[in-house]
Design an enzyme around this catalytic site. Structure first.
Site, PDB file in Angstrom:
ATOM      1  N   LYS A  41     -63.773  22.890 -29.857  1.00 25.51           N
ATOM      2  CA  LYS A  41     -63.683  23.908 -30.913  1.00 25.51           C
ATOM      3  C   LYS A  41     -64.728  23.608 -31.995  1.00 25.51           C
ATOM      4  O   LYS A  41     -65.296  22.502 -32.027  1.00 25.51           O
ATOM      5  CB  LYS A  41     -62.271  23.888 -31.513  1.00 25.51           C
ATOM      6  CG  LYS A  41     -61.902  22.568 -32.183  1.00 25.51           C
ATOM      7  CD  LYS A  41     -60.426  22.485 -32.550  1.00 25.51           C
ATOM      8  CE  LYS A  41     -60.084  21.149 -33.186  1.00 25.51           C
ATOM      9  NZ  LYS A  41     -58.634  21.011 -33.452  1.00 25.51           N
ATOM     10  N   TYR A  73     -81.133  17.521 -60.392  1.00 22.18           N
ATOM     11  CA  TYR A  73     -80.360  18.270 -61.393  1.00 22.18           C
ATOM     12  C   TYR A  73     -79.442  17.380 -62.216  1.00 22.18           C
ATOM     13  O   TYR A  73     -78.721  16.542 -61.674  1.00 22.18           O
ATOM     14  CB  TYR A  73     -79.502  19.324 -60.701  1.00 22.18           C
ATOM     15  CG  TYR A  73     -80.287  20.339 -59.920  1.00 22.18           C
ATOM     16  CD1 TYR A  73     -81.309  21.081 -60.529  1.00 22.18           C
ATOM     17  CD2 TYR A  73     -80.014  20.567 -58.579  1.00 22.18           C
ATOM     18  CE1 TYR A  73     -82.028  22.022 -59.796  1.00 22.18           C
ATOM     19  CE2 TYR A  73     -80.725  21.513 -57.853  1.00 22.18           C
ATOM     20  CZ  TYR A  73     -81.730  22.228 -58.466  1.00 22.18           C
ATOM     21  OH  TYR A  73     -82.439  23.154 -57.746  1.00 22.18           O
TER      22      TYR A  73
HETATM   23  C1  LIG Z   1     -58.347  19.727 -32.903  1.00 19.06           C
HETATM   24  C2  LIG Z   1     -57.180  19.509 -32.036  1.00 19.06           C
HETATM   25  C3  LIG Z   1     -57.156  18.425 -31.144  1.00 19.06           C
HETATM   26  C4  LIG Z   1     -58.194  17.335 -31.106  1.00 19.06           C
HETATM   27  O1  LIG Z   1     -57.907  16.409 -32.132  1.00 19.06           O
HETATM   28  P1  LIG Z   1     -58.774  15.060 -32.309  1.00 19.06           P
HETATM   29  O2  LIG Z   1     -58.073  14.331 -33.388  1.00 19.06           O
HETATM   30  O3  LIG Z   1     -60.134  15.504 -32.736  1.00 19.06           O
HETATM   31  O4  LIG Z   1     -58.785  14.367 -31.009  1.00 19.06           O
HETATM   32  C5  LIG Z   1     -56.089  18.343 -30.259  1.00 19.06           C
HETATM   33  N1  LIG Z   1     -55.102  19.272 -30.266  1.00 19.06           N
HETATM   34  C6  LIG Z   1     -55.084  20.300 -31.145  1.00 19.06           C
HETATM   35  C7  LIG Z   1     -53.952  21.263 -31.114  1.00 19.06           C
HETATM   36  C8  LIG Z   1     -56.102  20.451 -32.070  1.00 19.06           C
HETATM   37  O5  LIG Z   1     -56.073  21.461 -32.933  1.00 19.06           O
END
Ligand SMILES: *Cc1c(COP(=O)(O)O)cnc(C)c1O
Length: 378
Positions: free
Chosen positions: A44, A270
């Site tokens: 994702k 800045y």
């Molecule tokens: C993002 C996510 C993961 C992965 O989590 P990590 O800590 O990056 O391994 C797994 N399950 C769900 C439902 C998530 O939203």
């Protein structure tokens, strides 16, 4: 060979995130052996900033059997790139019809009776693959225990009708403490038994993300959903990538765009947060908060140029920041490495995260679209 050792950026390139896809494949292979479970590689948010498609391909090459994303749109982008491995998406717009998911053979995480019926209604000649998500204490989405009976009975009915196929039963942990995660796991077992009592046989029960997959063996179940760890980063505040046998896949670097000698007292950037304490050399690094370098890290951020690590001097701006390199012979065109694999001498991404009072996840996922991703293989 290390990405840091590959030398300068290509002529005319100012900034880049080098993505080592071999590291991603190796990390998946390592974690698959460690957990002895099926790996659902989570890609994702554009593969946590590494590029979703290249990360997905690398993870599959490393032994992942399935991909996980939040939005259906992210799953469709993988399909459009020609990836036909199983993909599950678990966060949906209100009123989603799941028609696009069904047409693309994207599995969906289901958190309510209403979503379950919508998924079933989207079935064409083939059932829609679903993973029922149960609430076990995180307080986000997921089917609450009071609704297990109704949702599981409806799932059994829709499965008999051939409108859905129950692929998985899953939940998500809070990583608050081992005791909290064990309690959630116990609630998950209750859900699992309730599902079995309705005749449901989900092939994949999964609850662990990186944290529990590594640290809580009893949470590994049939599959683990691995995000941060496949990119080679640690989900723990007190353990490094190397401690976990992982290799960070992203190196963020830029070509020094300007260098100038500055007199003692020269104000920098800045608000003159920094004034040169003595005559010194200031080097300009063309990455800023628009590129995901947190403005909050103006104090505490550091970059490696050659064999030295230099602190950020003054405010990080939208497109650039300055480092004070003292009397070191830094020149325009030298490579400044913000973070990468510490085994190559690069600062760890966690140093930037600490300076900005955040976590490694947030730094890598927010590297902006203006930074070209350059793929390398080992
Ligand atoms: C993002 C996510 C993961 C992965 O989590 P990590 O800590 O990056 O391994 C797994 N399950 C769900 C439902 C998530 O939203």
């Amino acid at each position: 060979m290390s990405t840091l050792a590959r030398g300068a950026l290509k002529d005319g390139d100012m900034r880049e995130a080098v993505i080592d896809t071999t590291a991603i494949a190796d990390n998946v292979q390592h974690l698959r052996r460690l957990t002895n479970a099926e790996v659902i590689a989570v890609v994702k948010a554009d593969g946590y900033g590494h590029g979703a498609v290249r990360s997905a391909r690398a993870a599959l090459a490393g032994g992942a059997s399935r991909l996980g994303v939040a939005d259906i749109g992210e799953a469709l982008a993988l399909r459009a790139a020609g990836i036909d491995a199983p993909v599950v998406a678990w966060l949906h717009a209100p009123g989603s019809t799941f028609l696009d998911a069904a047409a693309a053979r994207v599995e969906v995480g289901i958190s309510s009776l209403q979503q379950l019926r919508a998924a079933a209604a989207a079935a064409d000649s083939q059932p829609v693959g679903v993973h029922l998500k149960v609430e076990t204490g995180l307080g986000r989405n997921g089917i609450p225990p009071a609704a297990y009976g109704d949702v599981f009975a409806e799932t059994a009915r829709l499965e008999r009708e051939g409108r859905i196929e129950l692929v998985g039963l899953f939940s998500h942990l809070s990583n608050t403490s081992e005791a909290d995660d064990r309690a959630a796991l116990a609630r998950f077992r209750v859900a699992s038994e309730a599902a079995a009592a309705q005749g449901l046989r989900p092939r994949l029960r999964h609850i662990a993300a990186s944290h529990a997959a590594i640290d809580l063996p009893e949470a590994r179940l049939d599959a683990v959903r691995l995000g941060i760890s496949i990119y080679g980063l640690s989900p723990f505040a007190d353990r490094t990538s190397a401690d976990l046998g992982l290799r960070p896949a992203m190196t963020l670097r830029a070509s020094v765009a300007a260098v100038r000698r500055a007199p003692a007292g020269q104000g920098v950037s800045y608000g003159y947060l920094h004034r040169a304490p003595r005559e010194t050399t200031l080097a300009l690094v063309p990455l800023g908060y628009a590129d995901g370098v947190p403005r909050n890290a103006s104090q505490g951020g550091a970059v490696r140029i050659g064999d030295e690590v230099f602190p950020v001097a003054g405010r990080i701006a939208m497109d650039q920041f300055v480092v004070d390199v003292g009397d070191h012979p830094v020149a325009v065109g030298d490579t400044a490495v913000l973070f990468g694999d510490p085994a190559t001498g690069a600062p760890p991404v966690e140093a930037w995260a600490a300076s900005a009072d955040t976590i490694n996840y947030e730094i890598v996922t927010r590297i902006g679209p203006r930074v070209p991703r350059v793929e390398v293989h080992g």
